[in-house]
Design a protein around this motif. Structure first.
Motif, mmCIF file in Angstrom:
data_model
loop_
_atom_site.group_PDB
_atom_site.id
_atom_site.type_symbol
_atom_site.label_atom_id
_atom_site.label_comp_id
_atom_site.label_asym_id
_atom_site.label_seq_id
_atom_site.Cartn_x
_atom_site.Cartn_y
_atom_site.Cartn_z
ATOM 1 N N ILE A 1 0.815 -1.214 0.000
ATOM 2 C CA ILE A 1 0.000 0.000 0.000
ATOM 3 C C ILE A 1 0.846 1.260 0.000
ATOM 4 C CG2 ILE A 1 -0.198 0.081 2.525
ATOM 5 C CD1 ILE A 1 -3.125 0.969 2.071
ATOM 6 N N TRP A 2 2.057 1.195 0.554
ATOM 7 C CA TRP A 2 2.932 2.368 0.583
ATOM 8 C C TRP A 2 3.178 2.918 -0.817
ATOM 9 C CZ3 TRP A 2 5.106 6.403 2.644
ATOM 10 C CH2 TRP A 2 6.310 6.899 2.158
ATOM 11 N N PHE A 3 3.344 2.028 -1.800
ATOM 12 C CA PHE A 3 3.627 2.466 -3.161
ATOM 13 C C PHE A 3 2.375 2.941 -3.895
ATOM 14 C CE2 PHE A 3 7.114 -0.574 -2.277
ATOM 15 C CZ PHE A 3 8.170 0.304 -2.419
ATOM 16 N N HIS A 4 1.223 2.830 -3.259
ATOM 17 C CA HIS A 4 -0.018 3.321 -3.858
ATOM 18 C C HIS A 4 -0.468 4.643 -3.249
ATOM 19 C CE1 HIS A 4 -1.052 -0.225 -6.368
ATOM 20 N NE2 HIS A 4 -0.280 -0.849 -5.490
ATOM 21 N N THR A 5 0.360 5.223 -2.398
ATOM 22 C CA THR A 5 0.102 6.576 -1.924
ATOM 23 C C THR A 5 0.538 7.571 -2.992
ATOM 24 O OG1 THR A 5 2.259 6.640 -0.817
ATOM 25 C CG2 THR A 5 0.367 5.918 0.495
ATOM 26 N N ARG A 6 0.076 8.811 -2.848
ATOM 27 C CA ARG A 6 0.408 9.831 -3.842
ATOM 28 C C ARG A 6 1.908 10.087 -3.869
ATOM 29 N NH1 ARG A 6 -3.807 14.330 -1.864
ATOM 30 N NH2 ARG A 6 -3.072 13.510 0.140
ATOM 31 N N GLN A 7 2.460 10.139 -5.079
ATOM 32 C CA GLN A 7 3.916 10.180 -5.251
ATOM 33 C C GLN A 7 4.533 11.398 -4.559
ATOM 34 O OE1 GLN A 7 5.151 10.417 -9.334
ATOM 35 N NE2 GLN A 7 7.246 9.803 -8.890
ATOM 36 N N ARG A 8 3.937 12.560 -4.746
ATOM 37 C CA ARG A 8 4.494 13.767 -4.148
ATOM 38 C C ARG A 8 4.424 13.707 -2.627
ATOM 39 N NH1 ARG A 8 2.577 19.987 -5.546
ATOM 40 N NH2 ARG A 8 4.075 21.035 -4.154
ATOM 41 N N LYS A 9 3.299 13.240 -2.104
ATOM 42 C CA LYS A 9 3.154 13.117 -0.652
ATOM 43 C C LYS A 9 4.127 12.094 -0.089
ATOM 44 C CE LYS A 9 -0.219 16.049 -0.726
ATOM 45 N NZ LYS A 9 -0.008 17.434 -0.224
ATOM 46 N N ARG A 10 4.372 11.048 -0.855
ATOM 47 C CA ARG A 10 5.332 10.037 -0.429
ATOM 48 C C ARG A 10 6.719 10.648 -0.239
ATOM 49 N NH1 ARG A 10 6.333 5.677 -4.628
ATOM 50 N NH2 ARG A 10 4.274 6.429 -5.244
ATOM 51 N N GLY A 11 7.104 11.521 -1.177
ATOM 52 C CA GLY A 11 8.397 12.180 -1.057
ATOM 53 C C GLY A 11 8.474 13.100 0.143
ATOM 54 N N GLN A 12 7.394 13.800 0.438
ATOM 55 C CA GLN A 12 7.377 14.697 1.599
ATOM 56 C C GLN A 12 7.455 13.906 2.907
ATOM 57 O OE1 GLN A 12 3.745 16.785 0.741
ATOM 58 N NE2 GLN A 12 4.736 18.264 -0.621
ATOM 59 N N GLN B 1 1.997 9.321 7.022
ATOM 60 C CA GLN B 1 2.020 8.067 6.264
ATOM 61 C C GLN B 1 0.753 7.263 6.508
ATOM 62 O OE1 GLN B 1 5.505 5.638 6.880
ATOM 63 N NE2 GLN B 1 4.575 3.838 5.937
ATOM 64 N N MET B 2 0.319 7.176 7.761
ATOM 65 C CA MET B 2 -0.913 6.453 8.066
ATOM 66 C C MET B 2 -2.110 7.103 7.383
ATOM 67 S SD MET B 2 -0.161 5.753 12.117
ATOM 68 C CE MET B 2 -1.768 5.043 12.424
ATOM 69 N N TYR B 3 -2.124 8.430 7.332
ATOM 70 C CA TYR B 3 -3.228 9.150 6.677
ATOM 71 C C TYR B 3 -3.264 8.853 5.183
ATOM 72 C CZ TYR B 3 -5.810 13.087 4.681
ATOM 73 O OH TYR B 3 -6.696 13.860 3.968
ATOM 74 N N GLU B 4 -2.110 8.918 4.528
ATOM 75 C CA GLU B 4 -2.060 8.666 3.089
ATOM 76 C C GLU B 4 -2.426 7.221 2.761
ATOM 77 O OE1 GLU B 4 -1.612 10.765 0.602
ATOM 78 O OE2 GLU B 4 -1.408 12.480 1.943
ATOM 79 N N GLU B 5 -1.955 6.283 3.561
ATOM 80 C CA GLU B 5 -2.306 4.884 3.329
ATOM 81 C C GLU B 5 -3.787 4.634 3.573
ATOM 82 O OE1 GLU B 5 0.328 2.541 5.690
ATOM 83 O OE2 GLU B 5 2.060 2.852 4.366
ATOM 84 N N ASN B 6 -4.367 5.364 4.514
ATOM 85 C CA ASN B 6 -5.799 5.243 4.759
ATOM 86 C C ASN B 6 -6.599 5.747 3.560
ATOM 87 O OD1 ASN B 6 -8.103 4.660 6.401
ATOM 88 N ND2 ASN B 6 -8.305 6.851 6.797
ATOM 89 N N LEU B 7 -6.118 6.817 2.907
ATOM 90 C CA LEU B 7 -6.773 7.301 1.688
ATOM 91 C C LEU B 7 -6.731 6.237 0.594
ATOM 92 C CD1 LEU B 7 -5.528 11.014 1.410
ATOM 93 C CD2 LEU B 7 -7.738 10.190 2.242
ATOM 94 N N ALA B 8 -5.594 5.551 0.472
ATOM 95 C CA ALA B 8 -5.488 4.490 -0.533
ATOM 96 C C ALA B 8 -6.445 3.350 -0.222
ATOM 97 C CB ALA B 8 -4.048 3.979 -0.594
ATOM 98 N N PRO C 1 -11.004 -0.297 -1.327
ATOM 99 C CA PRO C 1 -11.174 -1.145 -0.136
ATOM 100 C C PRO C 1 -11.121 -2.633 -0.441
ATOM 101 C CG PRO C 1 -13.261 -0.163 -0.797
ATOM 102 C CD PRO C 1 -12.210 0.480 -1.639
ATOM 103 N N GLU C 2 -11.478 -3.021 -1.661
ATOM 104 C CA GLU C 2 -11.448 -4.444 -2.005
ATOM 105 C C GLU C 2 -10.025 -4.931 -2.267
ATOM 106 O OE1 GLU C 2 -11.237 -2.071 -5.583
ATOM 107 O OE2 GLU C 2 -12.612 -2.047 -3.866
ATOM 108 N N ARG C 3 -9.108 -4.004 -2.470
ATOM 109 C CA ARG C 3 -7.730 -4.366 -2.792
ATOM 110 C C ARG C 3 -6.842 -4.390 -1.558
ATOM 111 N NH1 ARG C 3 -4.179 -1.368 -7.533
ATOM 112 N NH2 ARG C 3 -2.466 -2.889 -7.622
ATOM 113 N N PHE C 4 -7.033 -3.417 -0.659
ATOM 114 C CA PHE C 4 -6.177 -3.288 0.512
ATOM 115 C C PHE C 4 -6.980 -3.575 1.771
ATOM 116 C CE2 PHE C 4 -4.494 -0.144 -2.582
ATOM 117 C CZ PHE C 4 -3.309 -0.802 -2.874
ATOM 118 N N PRO C 5 -6.522 -4.495 2.614
ATOM 119 C CA PRO C 5 -7.241 -4.826 3.853
ATOM 120 C C PRO C 5 -7.183 -3.662 4.840
ATOM 121 C CG PRO C 5 -5.101 -5.906 3.813
ATOM 122 C CD PRO C 5 -5.274 -5.262 2.464
ATOM 123 N N PRO C 6 -8.062 -3.654 5.836
ATOM 124 C CA PRO C 6 -8.051 -2.573 6.830
ATOM 125 C C PRO C 6 -6.729 -2.526 7.592
ATOM 126 C CG PRO C 6 -10.073 -3.854 6.984
ATOM 127 C CD PRO C 6 -9.158 -4.599 6.061
ATOM 128 N N GLY C 7 -6.329 -1.310 7.927
ATOM 129 C CA GLY C 7 -5.116 -1.121 8.702
ATOM 130 C C GLY C 7 -5.378 -1.217 10.192
#
Length: 280
Positions: free
Chosen positions: A161-172, A227-234, A239-245
């Motif tokens: 899921i980390w790699f499915h967060t927004r690229q710019r936000k990931r860099g920040q 990071q938790m916020y961005e992954e929660n957005l993903a 929701p069918e792809r990524f299980p609950p955190g």
């Protein structure tokens, strides 16, 4: 007897055919698994994986192993225990001596708790540093691999899921976490230079140790929460792809507990009403 022999031969041939078909399916599935395996995927990389990338992967495997897992669990427990000692001494919640905020042996134990906390935090940022640096180099394009959304450090599709967060936000986020590492290393250096309570309580030690201690804490907290916020957005987007955190599981668990308590309260209220009606 001839009919029964013919039937048995026919059944045997059917079983053999079924077994052969099953074995073919197993072989095909194994071939598909081999094609999708990370080893085979790396072999088909263009350009091929460099020695530095292979070293990085080996380092990740070591840090993700059981040894460092158990060490990290022990470190986290010690952070809680020593953090409680640090807090109680900071607010004067003790009976060692008077005055509560400046006396011996309180000052010695206070400095001891800070030194232990710094060593524990330095360990935690050290095991996270390789991952943060690898992501930073990847996002900056130093690795020569694409870093678009959904692509891992090799530029290949990933389900992490980390790699499915927004690229710019990931860099920040990575920038904040690397800042956390740098601040912690500087803070550790100041605690080595100003190792005693008396040395750390004088200018400029009291400014340097406090500033880098809190800057490391703030950068790490903000980066982790972001990071938790961005992954929660993903997760919400797919929701069918990524299980609950962990946060979603905790929220669901608390909601279930609340519903159970509400049902029990309603049931007890209904029983009390029935008892009252019976008495009347």
């Amino acid at each position: 007897k001839m009919d029964s022999s013919a039937q048995s031969l026919e059944l045997t041939s059917i079983d053999a055919g079924q077994n052969g078909h099953y074995q073919e399916n197993v072989v095909e599935e194994q071939e598909d698994d081999f094609e999708d395996s990370p080893t085979n995927a790396l072999a088909s990389l263009e350009p091929p994986a460099s020695k530095l990338e292979l070293f990085r992967d080996g380092l990740f495997d070591i840090l993700d192993g059981r040894f460092f897992f158990y060490i990290t669990v022990i470190v986290l427990i010690l952070v809680v225990v020593d953090g409680a000692l640090f807090f109680f001494l900071l607010v004067g919640f003790h009976r060692m001596c008077r005055p509560r905020w400046d006396c011996e042996p309180r000052n010695w134990w206070f400095n001891f708790s800070i030194q232990v906390l710094n060593v524990l935090f330095t360990y935690l940022v050290s095991i996270a540093l390789p991952w943060n640096v690898a992501n930073a180099l990847h996002l900056l394009g130093c690795s020569g691999r694409p870093s678009d959304k959904g692509l891992d450090l090799y530029g290949m599709p990933s389900e992490k899921i980390w790699f499915h967060t927004r690229q710019r936000k990931r860099g920040q986020i990575v920038l904040l976490l690397i800042g956390n590492c740098i601040s912690q290393y500087v803070n550790q250096a100041t605690r080595i230079v100003y190792y005693s309570y008396e040395l750390s309580d004088q200018f400029p030690a009291n400014i340097l140790t406090t500033m880098f201690f809190f800057s490391a804490m703030v950068l790490g907290t903000v980066g982790g929460c972001w990071q938790m916020y961005e992954e929660n957005l993903a997760r919400k987007a797919e929701p069918e792809r990524f299980p609950p955190g962990p946060l979603e599981l905790a929220a669901t668990h608390s909601q279930a507990i609340g519903l159970c308590k509400k049902k029990n309260a309603n049931a007890e209220g209904g029983d009390n009403e029935n008892m009252d009606e019976g008495l009347e």
